[in-house]
Scaffold this motif. Structure first.
Motif, PDB file in Angstrom:
ATOM      1  N   ASP A 209       0.804  -1.225   0.000  1.00  0.00           N
ATOM      2  CA  ASP A 209       0.000   0.000   0.000  1.00  0.00           C
ATOM      3  C   ASP A 209       0.832   1.267   0.000  1.00  0.00           C
ATOM      4  OD1 ASP A 209      -2.490  -1.108  -0.242  1.00  0.00           O
ATOM      5  OD2 ASP A 209      -2.789  -1.352   1.909  1.00  0.00           O
ATOM      6  N   ALA A 210       2.037   1.217   0.563  1.00  0.00           N
ATOM      7  CA  ALA A 210       2.885   2.407   0.582  1.00  0.00           C
ATOM      8  C   ALA A 210       3.291   2.818  -0.834  1.00  0.00           C
ATOM      9  CB  ALA A 210       4.131   2.145   1.432  1.00  0.00           C
ATOM     10  N   ASN A 211       3.293   1.853  -1.760  1.00  0.00           N
ATOM     11  CA  ASN A 211       3.714   2.128  -3.141  1.00  0.00           C
ATOM     12  C   ASN A 211       2.553   2.114  -4.126  1.00  0.00           C
ATOM     13  OD1 ASN A 211       6.408   2.280  -2.335  1.00  0.00           O
ATOM     14  ND2 ASN A 211       6.712   0.078  -2.575  1.00  0.00           N
ATOM     15  N   ARG A 212       1.327   2.181  -3.587  1.00  0.00           N
ATOM     16  CA  ARG A 212       0.180   2.097  -4.497  1.00  0.00           C
ATOM     17  C   ARG A 212      -0.011   3.409  -5.252  1.00  0.00           C
ATOM     18  NH1 ARG A 212      -5.670   0.734  -2.227  1.00  0.00           N
ATOM     19  NH2 ARG A 212      -5.775   2.981  -2.001  1.00  0.00           N
ATOM     20  N   ILE A 213      -0.118   3.303  -6.577  1.00  0.00           N
ATOM     21  CA  ILE A 213      -0.341   4.480  -7.422  1.00  0.00           C
ATOM     22  C   ILE A 213      -1.817   4.829  -7.456  1.00  0.00           C
ATOM     23  CG2 ILE A 213      -0.155   5.356  -9.784  1.00  0.00           C
ATOM     24  CD1 ILE A 213       2.270   3.436 -10.114  1.00  0.00           C
ATOM     25  N   GLY A 214      -2.684   3.813  -7.504  1.00  0.00           N
ATOM     26  CA  GLY A 214      -4.112   4.080  -7.558  1.00  0.00           C
ATOM     27  C   GLY A 214      -4.923   2.808  -7.473  1.00  0.00           C
ATOM     28  N   LYS A 215      -6.205   2.984  -7.178  1.00  0.00           N
ATOM     29  CA  LYS A 215      -7.155   1.871  -7.103  1.00  0.00           C
ATOM     30  C   LYS A 215      -8.383   2.303  -7.905  1.00  0.00           C
ATOM     31  CE  LYS A 215      -9.522  -0.897  -3.538  1.00  0.00           C
ATOM     32  NZ  LYS A 215      -9.807  -0.965  -2.096  1.00  0.00           N
ATOM     33  N   PHE A 216      -8.829   1.466  -8.863  1.00  0.00           N
ATOM     34  CA  PHE A 216      -9.793   1.914  -9.854  1.00  0.00           C
ATOM     35  C   PHE A 216     -10.943   0.923 -10.014  1.00  0.00           C
ATOM     36  CE2 PHE A 216      -5.379   2.881 -11.075  1.00  0.00           C
ATOM     37  CZ  PHE A 216      -5.390   4.264 -10.932  1.00  0.00           C
ATOM     38  N   CYS A 217     -12.148   1.469 -10.295  1.00  0.00           N
ATOM     39  CA  CYS A 217     -13.309   0.647 -10.611  1.00  0.00           C
ATOM     40  C   CYS A 217     -14.268   1.503 -11.427  1.00  0.00           C
ATOM     41  CB  CYS A 217     -13.965   0.094  -9.340  1.00  0.00           C
ATOM     42  SG  CYS A 217     -14.603   1.372  -8.220  1.00  0.00           S
ATOM     43  N   GLY A 218     -15.493   0.992 -11.697  1.00  0.00           N
ATOM     44  CA  GLY A 218     -16.439   1.748 -12.507  1.00  0.00           C
ATOM     45  C   GLY A 218     -16.174   1.566 -13.991  1.00  0.00           C
ATOM     46  N   ASP A 219     -16.666   2.501 -14.809  1.00  0.00           N
ATOM     47  CA  ASP A 219     -16.548   2.330 -16.264  1.00  0.00           C
ATOM     48  C   ASP A 219     -15.733   3.428 -16.936  1.00  0.00           C
ATOM     49  OD1 ASP A 219     -18.289   4.425 -15.996  1.00  0.00           O
ATOM     50  OD2 ASP A 219     -19.997   3.432 -16.955  1.00  0.00           O
ATOM     51  N   SER A 220     -14.968   4.211 -16.154  1.00  0.00           N
ATOM     52  CA  SER A 220     -14.090   5.230 -16.736  1.00  0.00           C
ATOM     53  C   SER A 220     -12.646   4.743 -16.667  1.00  0.00           C
ATOM     54  CB  SER A 220     -14.216   6.551 -15.977  1.00  0.00           C
ATOM     55  OG  SER A 220     -15.527   7.056 -16.081  1.00  0.00           O
ATOM     56  N   PRO A 221     -11.970   4.587 -17.815  1.00  0.00           N
ATOM     57  CA  PRO A 221     -10.582   4.105 -17.776  1.00  0.00           C
ATOM     58  C   PRO A 221      -9.697   5.053 -16.981  1.00  0.00           C
ATOM     59  CG  PRO A 221     -11.450   4.072 -20.026  1.00  0.00           C
ATOM     60  CD  PRO A 221     -12.438   4.824 -19.190  1.00  0.00           C
ATOM     61  N   PRO A 222      -8.789   4.524 -16.159  1.00  0.00           N
ATOM     62  CA  PRO A 222      -7.845   5.392 -15.441  1.00  0.00           C
ATOM     63  C   PRO A 222      -6.979   6.175 -16.423  1.00  0.00           C
ATOM     64  CG  PRO A 222      -7.766   3.123 -14.627  1.00  0.00           C
ATOM     65  CD  PRO A 222      -8.582   3.104 -15.864  1.00  0.00           C
ATOM     66  N   ALA A 223      -6.484   7.315 -15.992  1.00  0.00           N
ATOM     67  CA  ALA A 223      -5.541   8.082 -16.816  1.00  0.00           C
ATOM     68  C   ALA A 223      -4.262   7.261 -16.997  1.00  0.00           C
ATOM     69  CB  ALA A 223      -5.224   9.407 -16.129  1.00  0.00           C
TER      70      ALA A 223
END
Length: 401
Positions: A209-223
Motif C-alpha cells: 500500500d505504501a507504493n500504491r499508485i491508484g485503485k480503480f473501478c467503474g466504467d471510466s478508464p484510469p488516466a
C-alpha cells in the motif's frame, strides 16, 4: 424373507493444522495453527508449497477470519511467488476471502503473522497444481518482460469476468527504462470506494500500500500511468457477487528521460504532477492558511474529515494515513475499506506546511495528482476538525461548484 439393508459410516480424521510446514504434491490443505480454534498470539508461521515441475500453484482460501484492520497491520496472511525473496502476491486479513491466487512457477510461500492480541479463527486454504497455459477462466496474471504487451481480465472480450478472481501481473523492464500503462477498455463493478471489484497499480514488484499508485473501478478508464522505476505490479480482484465486462490494458517500456516541454505560464495554484518533488522555495514559504471552508471547497479535488493514524517522513514530504470520519467530496482520491473502517493516504508535499500530527482530527482539502495520490500543498486548506464544523460541511456537500 425381507432383504436387510446395511449402512456404513466412514470416519475421516480431522486434519491437524500446525504452525507452518513443507507441502508437496498435486494438492493439499493448509491452515492456521489449531484451526478451526482461535489461532495463538505472537506467532509467525511459514508454509512452503511445491507442485510438480512445469506446473503452477493455485491457492484457494476456503475460510479466513483474522483480526480486522484497514491496513492489515496486526494479524495477516501474506502470499508470495516462490520460496525466498519472492514477489508478494497479496496480503489479507479480516473476513474478506480473495479469489484464486496463482504463482508464476511451481513454488509458493504462505506466511501468517499474529500480534499479541488475536481475534478470529484463522484461515484454511487448499492448494493445487495446474498447467500454466491451461488454467481455465479463474486464473490469470503472470510476469511480463517484453518491451510491450497487453493484459486483460479472464473471458475478455467474450463475456463478463468471473466472480472470486485475483490476478496479478508483474511487469519488469530493463533498469534504464520506465513502464507506461494505458487502459483501452474498462468496466468493473461500480462503487464509490472500489471495495468490491477493482484494479490496483503499484510501483515495484509486490502488493504494498505504501507504493500504491491508484485503485480503480467503474466504467471510466484510469488516466495513463508511468512507473517511478522499472517495475509495476497490477492486481485485479473480483468479489463473489456482481461482475462486469472487465478490461484490456496495454503497456510499453520507455526511456527514463523524455524530451522536456515548455513550462506552462505561472499560476497562483500549485500544479500536482507525477513524482512531484518540493522545491526549496516552495517549502520556505510562510505556512499560512488563506480563505475559508466555503472559498476553498470548490477548488479542492477532495474534502474529508479524519484522524491522522500514521505519519512517515520521506525526504522533504510527509506521508500520512487518515482514518476517515466523513467524506464530503471524494474526487479521484483512492479510498481503502476494511469492514466499516475507511482510510486514505495523503502526501503533505512540504512536511512542515501544513503540519499534521498523529492522533488529531482534521478537515483536509487537497488535490489528486496524475499518479492517483492525494496531495496537500502549502496553500491547501487544512484545519482542526470540531463537531460544530459538520453543519457547514454538510451544506457545502450539497453545493454545486
Amino acid at each position: 424373507m425381507a432383504q436387510m439393508k446395511y449402512s456404513f459410516l466412514v470416519y475421516f480424521p480431522r486434519p491437524v493444522f500446525t504452525c507452518g510446514g513443507v507441502l508437496t504434491g498435486e494438492s493439499g490443505f493448509l491452515g492456521s495453527e489449531g484451526f478451526p480454534g482461535v489461532y495463538p498470539p505472537n506467532s509467525k508461521c511459514t508454509w512452503k508449497i511445491t507442485v510438480p515441475e512445469g506446473k503452477v500453484v493455485v491457492l484457494n482460501f476456503r475460510f479466513i477470519d483474522l483480526e480486522s484492520d484497514n491496513l492489515c497491520r496486526y494479524d495477516f496472511v501474506d502470499v508470495y511467488n516462490g520460496h525466498a525473496n519472492g514477489q508478494r502476491i497479496g496480503r489479507f486479513c479480516g473476513t474478506f476471502r480473495p479469489g484464486a491466487l496463482v504463482s508464476s512457477g511451481n513454488k509458493m510461500m504462505v506466511q501468517m503473522i499474529s500480534d499479541a492480541n488475536t481475534a478470529g479463527n484463522g484461515f484454511m486454504a487448499m492448494f493445487s497444481a495446474a498447467q500454466p497455459n491451461e488454467r481455465g477462466d479463474l486464473y490469470c496474471g503472470g510476469r511480463l518482460e517484453k518491451p510491450s504487451g497487453s493484459f486483460k481480465t479472464p473471458n475478455w472480450p467474450d463475456r463478463d469476468y468471473p466472480a472470486g478472481v485475483t490476478c496479478v501481473w508483474h511487469i519488469l523492464a530493463p533498469k534504464n527504462k520506465l513502464i507506461e500503462l494505458k487502459f483501452e477498455k474498462f468496466d468493473l463493478e461500480r462503487d464509490n470506494y472500489c471495495r468490491y471489484d477493482y484494479v490496483a497499480v503499484f510501483n515495484g514488484g509486490e502488493v504494498n500500500d505504501a507504493n500504491r499508485i491508484g485503485k480503480f473501478c467503474g466504467d471510466s478508464p484510469p488516466a495513463p500511468i508511468v512507473s517511478e522505476k522499472n517495475e509495476l505490479l497490477i492486481q485485479f480482484l473480483s468479489d463473489l457477487s456482481l461482475t462486469a465486462d472487465g478490461f484490456i490494458g496495454h503497456y510499453k517500456f520507455r526511456p527514463k528521460k523524455l524530451p522536456t516541454t515548455p513550462a506552462p505560464p505561472a499560476t497562483t495554484a500549485y500544479p500536482v504532477t507525477v513524482g512531484l518533488k518540493p522545491t526549496v522555495a516552495l517549502c520556505q514559504q510562510k505556512c499560512r492558511r488563506s480563505g475559508t471552508l466555503e472559498s476553498n471547497y470548490c477548488s479542492s479535488n477532495f474534502v474529508l474529515t479524519g484522524t491522522v493514524i500514521t505519519t512517515v517522513t520521506r525526504g522533504a514530504s510527509l506521508h500520512a494515513t487518515v482514518s476517515i470520519i466523513n467524506i464530503y467530496k471524494e474526487g479521484n482520491l483512492p479510498i481503502q475499506q476494511a469492514g466499516k473502517n475507511m482510510s486514505a493516504k495523503v502526501v503533505v508535499v512540504c512536511k512542515q506546511c501544513p503540519l499534521l500530527r498523529r492522533g488529531l482530527n482534521y478537515i483536509i482539502m487537497g488535490q489528486v495528482g496524475e499518479d492517483g495520490q492525494g496531495k496537500v500543498m502549502p496553500n491547501s486548506f487544512i484545519m482542526m476538525f470540531k463537531t460544530k464544523n459538520q453543519k457547514v460541511l454538510t451544506a457545502l456537500e450539497n453545493k454545486r461548484c
